[in-house]
Design a protein around this motif. Sequence first.
Motif, mmCIF file in Angstrom:
data_model
loop_
_atom_site.group_PDB
_atom_site.id
_atom_site.type_symbol
_atom_site.label_atom_id
_atom_site.label_comp_id
_atom_site.label_asym_id
_atom_site.label_seq_id
_atom_site.Cartn_x
_atom_site.Cartn_y
_atom_site.Cartn_z
ATOM 1 N N LEU A 80 49.038 35.529 30.591
ATOM 2 C CA LEU A 80 49.455 36.688 31.381
ATOM 3 C C LEU A 80 49.450 36.384 32.869
ATOM 4 C CD1 LEU A 80 47.428 39.636 29.791
ATOM 5 C CD2 LEU A 80 49.841 39.060 29.421
ATOM 6 N N CYS A 81 50.256 37.130 33.597
ATOM 7 C CA CYS A 81 50.191 37.104 35.052
ATOM 8 C C CYS A 81 48.833 37.667 35.470
ATOM 9 C CB CYS A 81 51.272 37.987 35.666
ATOM 10 S SG CYS A 81 52.937 37.439 35.354
ATOM 11 N N ALA A 82 48.197 36.991 36.394
ATOM 12 C CA ALA A 82 46.881 37.438 36.848
ATOM 13 C C ALA A 82 46.948 38.842 37.443
ATOM 14 C CB ALA A 82 46.304 36.450 37.857
ATOM 15 N N SER A 83 48.024 39.151 38.146
ATOM 16 C CA SER A 83 48.137 40.479 38.762
ATOM 17 C C SER A 83 48.274 41.581 37.711
ATOM 18 C CB SER A 83 49.300 40.523 39.745
ATOM 19 O OG SER A 83 50.506 40.217 39.082
ATOM 20 N N ARG A 84 48.968 41.311 36.585
ATOM 21 C CA ARG A 84 49.096 42.319 35.525
ATOM 22 C C ARG A 84 47.743 42.535 34.851
ATOM 23 N NH1 ARG A 84 53.239 45.305 33.416
ATOM 24 N NH2 ARG A 84 53.701 44.878 35.564
ATOM 25 N N TRP A 85 46.995 41.440 34.622
ATOM 26 C CA TRP A 85 45.678 41.583 34.013
ATOM 27 C C TRP A 85 44.778 42.409 34.933
ATOM 28 C CZ3 TRP A 85 40.513 41.003 34.527
ATOM 29 C CH2 TRP A 85 39.764 41.065 33.350
ATOM 30 N N LYS A 86 44.866 42.163 36.235
ATOM 31 C CA LYS A 86 44.068 42.911 37.214
ATOM 32 C C LYS A 86 44.428 44.398 37.177
ATOM 33 C CE LYS A 86 42.913 42.847 42.147
ATOM 34 N NZ LYS A 86 43.179 42.136 43.421
ATOM 35 N N GLU A 87 45.708 44.688 37.095
ATOM 36 C CA GLU A 87 46.169 46.079 37.007
ATOM 37 C C GLU A 87 45.605 46.730 35.740
ATOM 38 O OE1 GLU A 87 50.423 48.503 36.943
ATOM 39 O OE2 GLU A 87 50.427 46.326 36.758
ATOM 40 N N ALA A 88 45.670 46.021 34.621
ATOM 41 C CA ALA A 88 45.137 46.546 33.358
ATOM 42 C C ALA A 88 43.626 46.725 33.443
ATOM 43 C CB ALA A 88 45.502 45.613 32.208
ATOM 44 N N TYR A 89 42.956 45.789 34.093
ATOM 45 C CA TYR A 89 41.502 45.891 34.274
ATOM 46 C C TYR A 89 41.164 47.183 35.018
ATOM 47 C CZ TYR A 89 36.795 44.959 35.968
ATOM 48 O OH TYR A 89 35.456 45.065 36.260
ATOM 49 N N ARG A 90 41.868 47.434 36.082
ATOM 50 C CA ARG A 90 41.600 48.638 36.897
ATOM 51 C C ARG A 90 41.907 49.925 36.141
ATOM 52 N NH1 ARG A 90 43.201 46.277 42.813
ATOM 53 N NH2 ARG A 90 41.129 45.431 43.193
ATOM 54 N N GLU A 91 42.797 49.843 35.141
ATOM 55 C CA GLU A 91 43.136 51.004 34.313
ATOM 56 C C GLU A 91 42.268 51.098 33.058
ATOM 57 O OE1 GLU A 91 45.404 53.470 34.949
ATOM 58 O OE2 GLU A 91 45.755 52.572 36.918
ATOM 59 N N GLY A 92 41.384 50.109 32.868
ATOM 60 C CA GLY A 92 40.487 50.129 31.712
ATOM 61 C C GLY A 92 41.116 49.675 30.414
ATOM 62 N N VAL A 93 42.233 48.928 30.488
ATOM 63 C CA VAL A 93 42.923 48.487 29.269
ATOM 64 C C VAL A 93 43.147 46.973 29.239
ATOM 65 C CG1 VAL A 93 44.039 50.709 28.822
ATOM 66 C CG2 VAL A 93 45.194 49.011 30.263
#
Length: 127
Positions: A80-93
């Motif tokens: 995965l793109c690191a930025s997408r994983w970070k976005e998902a992390y911040r959303e709890g998913v």
Amino acid sequence: MEGNYNVLGTKLIPCSRDPLTGFYRDGDCRTGPGDTGTHVVCAVMTAEFLQFTRSRGNDLSTPMPYFNFPGLQPGDSWCLCASRWKEAYREGVAPPVILEATHRKALEILEFEWLLEYKHTPEDAAG
């Protein structure tokens, strides 16, 4: 070149050969000059994450034969793109991460503690 090491400081191991992943489609979450998305996080897909990323305009579930992309299912590993994983992390998913297959370049975008919190373990796959 900085070498292909993971976030633990050891040699990067393959993320997935089936489906074949990675920016270079060689199974590894390596990165290089053309990889503007920084596809360095080896994550194990979950239904929740696949739905989340689809809602953000990146449908990873639908096969795209033209691009030789099979579509991902829960349980598949993918770079995965690191930025997408970070976005998902911040959303709890955020999906679980295979640390040994996640390139150390991820640490330029993500906190190691976040990755550790979502570390994939063999028990994850069984459940």
